[in-house]
Design a protein around this motif. Structure first.
Motif, PDB file in Angstrom:
ATOM      1  N   VAL A  59     -10.225  49.800 -17.558  1.00 15.74           N
ATOM      2  CA  VAL A  59      -9.867  51.223 -17.546  1.00 15.74           C
ATOM      3  C   VAL A  59     -11.102  52.073 -17.271  1.00 15.74           C
ATOM      4  O   VAL A  59     -11.069  53.023 -16.476  1.00 15.74           O
ATOM      5  N   MET A  60     -12.234  51.713 -17.896  1.00 18.31           N
ATOM      6  CA  MET A  60     -13.462  52.483 -17.681  1.00 18.31           C
ATOM      7  C   MET A  60     -13.919  52.411 -16.225  1.00 18.31           C
ATOM      8  O   MET A  60     -14.355  53.412 -15.645  1.00 18.31           O
ATOM      9  N   LYS A  61     -13.796  51.239 -15.635  1.00 14.73           N
ATOM     10  CA  LYS A  61     -14.191  51.105 -14.239  1.00 14.73           C
ATOM     11  C   LYS A  61     -13.326  51.976 -13.341  1.00 14.73           C
ATOM     12  O   LYS A  61     -13.823  52.605 -12.399  1.00 14.73           O
ATOM     13  N   ARG A  62     -12.044  52.022 -13.613  1.00 16.31           N
ATOM     14  CA  ARG A  62     -11.159  52.862 -12.794  1.00 16.31           C
ATOM     15  C   ARG A  62     -11.496  54.339 -12.973  1.00 16.31           C
ATOM     16  O   ARG A  62     -11.456  55.118 -12.019  1.00 16.31           O
ATOM     17  N   LEU A  63     -11.830  54.736 -14.212  1.00 16.51           N
ATOM     18  CA  LEU A  63     -12.214  56.124 -14.434  1.00 16.51           C
ATOM     19  C   LEU A  63     -13.506  56.461 -13.683  1.00 16.51           C
ATOM     20  O   LEU A  63     -13.632  57.537 -13.086  1.00 16.51           O
TER      21      LEU A  63
END
Length: 754
Positions: free
Chosen positions: A627-631
């Protein structure tokens, strides 16, 4: 208790097999009865159909007699001669009556003039005595109807004359009536026809007609043709009072409803024929059923013992948990009800206890469900060892157990039993070579003081369990009315929060973050606020945990995110920071909802900061990292909130892509006079710079704190000293104009000058 298989066998035979045999016998008898009844009904329907065919054939013969009569009756010459009466009697006898007798077999005829007087009595044998008064009375009705129809057939023309314009029926061109009559004890067909003009249809007046009545004997020749027409066998004429056994019949009556003749015939009986064909098959089938029943009886006797054992196992399985062998919820509830009903001494106490393993889900997630099952079995064995003989232990669901402690003399004794349960789990549980320390929480309700019904006590024990888990786990709680009030209040707040979200009745406040380099506001943190119409302001510390527990946190977080993005248009050069709950962050549609919200308010992702705490990880590092990478790919900034409050924050900084560190306010408060706190703050800021992260200090309440943080290079400053949180309309002018409190200006100005 020893099971008597022979007695059991007899009971099963008596209660199951014998009724089945009785049902089979009744079914066979019922089928036989249905067949007999069906054959009888079919035979009766066949006779009815044959009777209808015979009546239709008789009617056809009568119509044929009327049609034959038409050639002599519809004739201008006969019409005018009949009007002149007696002077043409011989002509009418020869050209009408005799012609019908010779041409069509109308053996007898009567011609009546317009006054109903007899003009001609004709019989082939020359006999004239047969035309009796009784016969004329029997024919009075048909004659009257023919004469009436004849008169009614005249229509007045414009010139005042009458035109004969009859309405004929079927394919006839005469006005007639037919039927059956008795003459000299013999049955005859008769036809009454009006002598009518053929071409001369205009007259000055309407006069009643002369009529001709001709008779055809119902003899063997007539009956033979009738049988051929109806497709029946052996039609015979008998006296009206005679009935013949085994024969079908119909009774023919004259126009005066006097019986004339009874026609008999040999009926076809398809139902009886069908029964005769099926009867051998049914007998064979009955014998087969008898043999099958005998085999079934023998098999039932051999299977009785197996059935009895299977029944006992099924009853046990329906009442017990398959994994632990403990009573299940339904059986436990029944036994609790019985225990409460059996309590006779009012001084005795009965405790209902709910037991829940703490963090059992983590065992399933980390070691697998097989290990979780082993833990449940081990815990069950230990709990069984401490439950007294008068007690009861059950597995309610998952990692939840229930216990009943009956005949307790005091609450102290109940607490002693609960302490023994706790002590049993001090020792670790070994699973697959791994030692696991398992703790449990318990909630207890006591009868009769907390209630006397099973349902009420279970509900209150569950409330007490919730209290034990909410207050640190690994302990027990006894039910208190205040707990119920708290639960009801929590449920009410949850429902009202749902309505507040749906009705857009919440609000947000924004707290500015000041840049230590420029002295301007560079970001604002979004904080949710709720003012209840009756309860007044409710602190987020109260309703946000309730939203987490009840599953409303996703809707609440999305509402705050949408409101922050909407208001961010007022401050185009300012970052907007939004706190995201761990539950919302791990939601499978979190990224999609965030993208939809940014698109809805046309807000660039680079202006959004997401604040999370380290509790967001909770054993799902891979999912959180994705999720952090997508953000980061979207351009959204990620801030680690309350940095320093957790034991593993440094490891998170190394493993996860954070953009911002927010120093917990507990490190800020002593910064004015504590050298140790100042050293820690320098270390955190140096760490942030080394990792290329923006450091935010929150909770600044004094100028000394602000001066120190600015002096050591803290990039953003936040706290009541700078600005309290406020609604958008209050914060917006401060952001747009850059106006801040004068004391803050003095401090930032002094630091920039230095």
């Amino acid at each position: 208790m020893e099971f008597d298989s022979n007695a059991g066998n007899g009971r099963i035979v008596n209660t199951i097999i014998m009724p089945v045999i009785g049902i089979v016998v009744l079914a066979v008898l019922f089928v036989f009865a249905i067949l007999v009844w069906s054959s009888k009904v079919t035979d009766e329907a066949a006779v009815t159909s044959q009777s209808n065919l015979l009546r239709e054939a008789i009617q056809l013969q009568l119509d044929q007699v009327a049609k034959q009569q038409e050639g002599a009756a519809v004739w201008d010459d006969a019409f005018f001669r009949a009007e002149r009466g007696l002077e043409n009697r011989d002509w009418l006898r020869h050209h009408v009556a005799a012609w019908l007798a010779e041409g069509y077999g109308h053996s007898r005829s009567l011609i009546l003039d317009s006054d109903r007087s007899v003009l001609v009595v004709y019989d082939r044998s020359g006999d004239t005595g047969w035309a009796s008064e009784a016969l004329l009375n029997a024919l009075k009705g048909p004659i009257a109807r023919v004469r009436a129809r004849y008169i009614n057939s005249f229509v007045m023309t414009p010139s005042g004359t009458y035109k004969f314009q009859p309405v004929y029926r079927n394919f006839h061109h005469s006005l007639f009536e037919t039927g059956v009559v008795r003459i000299d004890a013999a049955p005859y067909y008769f036809s009454v026809t009006a002598i009518a003009p053929d071409l001369h249809t205009i007259g000055a007046d309407r006069e009643p007609p002369a009529v001709i009545v001709s008779f055809v004997p119902l003899n063997s020749l007539t009956l033979g043709r009738l049988a051929e027409m109806a497709g029946l066998d052996g039609i015979a004429a008998t006296q009206p009072t005679n009935t013949r056994p085994g024969m079908a019949d119909i009774l023919l009556k004259d126009p005066g409803n006097t019986p004339v003749v009874r026609l008999n015939w040999n009926p076809t009986q398809p139902g009886s024929a069908m029964l005769n064909r099926l009867l051998p098959v049914m007998v064979i089938l009955a014998l087969a059923i008898a043999v099958l029943t005998a085999v079934l009886l023998n098999y039932a006797r051999q299977s009785t013992r197996r059935l009895a054992r299977s029944e006992a196992k099924a009853v046990y399985a329906s009442q017990h948990d398959s994994l632990t062998g403990l009573p299940n919820r339904d059986f436990f509830t029944r036994m609790l009800t019985q225990a409460l009903a059996a309590q006779t001494d009012e001084r005795d106490l009965t405790a209902v206890v709910y037991i829940d393993l703490d963090h059992f889900k983590d065992i399933n997630d980390t070691l697998g469900h097989a290990a979780g099952d082993e833990v449940l079995r081990a815990v069950t064995a230990r709990l069984r060892g401490v439950v007294p003989p008068t007690g009861l232990l059950a597995r309610i669901s998952g990692d939840e157990f229930a216990m009943v402690l009956s005949q307790c003399s005091s609450r102290a004794l109940i607490e002693y039993q609960l302490s023994r349960v706790q002590d049993e789990l001090i020792r670790p549980v070994k699973v697959a070579g791994t030692e696991l320390f398992v703790s449990l929480s318990m909630g207890a309700a006591i009868a009769p003081q907390d209630g006397t019904g099973a349902g009420e006590l279970l509900r209150k024990a569950d409330i007490a369990l919730y209290d034990a888990k909410a207050n640190g786990r690994g302990r027990w709680s006894f039910f208190d009315p205040a707990m119920e009030e708290y639960v009801q209040t929590r449920d009410n707040i949850a429902r009202e929060l749902r309505r507040a979200i749906d009705n857009d009745a919440l609000a947000v406040a924004y707290q500015p973050q000041l840049s230590s380099k420029t002295g301007k506001i560079t970001a604002v943190e979004t904080l949710v606020r709720w003012t209840h119409p009756e309860r007044g302001p409710i602190s987020p510390a109260n309703f946000v945990p309730i939203a987490e527990e009840t599953g409303l946190i996703n809707d609440l977080g999305l509402w705050v995110l949408r409101r922050a993005c909407r208001d961010a248009h007022l401050w185009p050069d300012v970052m907007i920071s939004v706190n995201i709950s761990p539950t919302q962050f791990r939601h499978p549609r979190f990224i999609d909802q965030l993208i939809e919200t940014l698109a809805s308010y046309d807000l660039p992702p680079s202006r959004l900061e997401i604040e999370v705490t380290e509790s967001v990880f909770a054993g799902k590092d891979a999912a959180v990292l994705n999720v952090m990478k997508r953000l980061r790919e979207l351009g959204v900034k990620i801030a680690l909130d309350d940095f320093g409050s957790g034991y593993s924050s440094l490891s998170y900084l190394r493993r996860f892509p954070f953009d911002i560190l927010k120093i917990d306010r507990d490190f800020i408060l002593p910064a004015g006079d504590s050298a140790q706190a100042q050293a820690i703050l320098r270390t955190i800021i140096d760490l942030g710079e080394a990792l290329d992260m923006t450091v935010v200090a929150e909770g600044i309440e004094t100028a000394e704190q602000m001066d120190f943080l600015t002096s050591i290079g803290c990039e953003r400053l936040q706290g009541y000293f700078i600005s309290r949180p406020g609604p958008a309309e209050e914060v917006a002018p401060m952001i747009v104009s850059g106006a801040i409190d004068s004391r803050v200006k003095m401090s930032t100005g002094r630091l920039r000058a230095g």
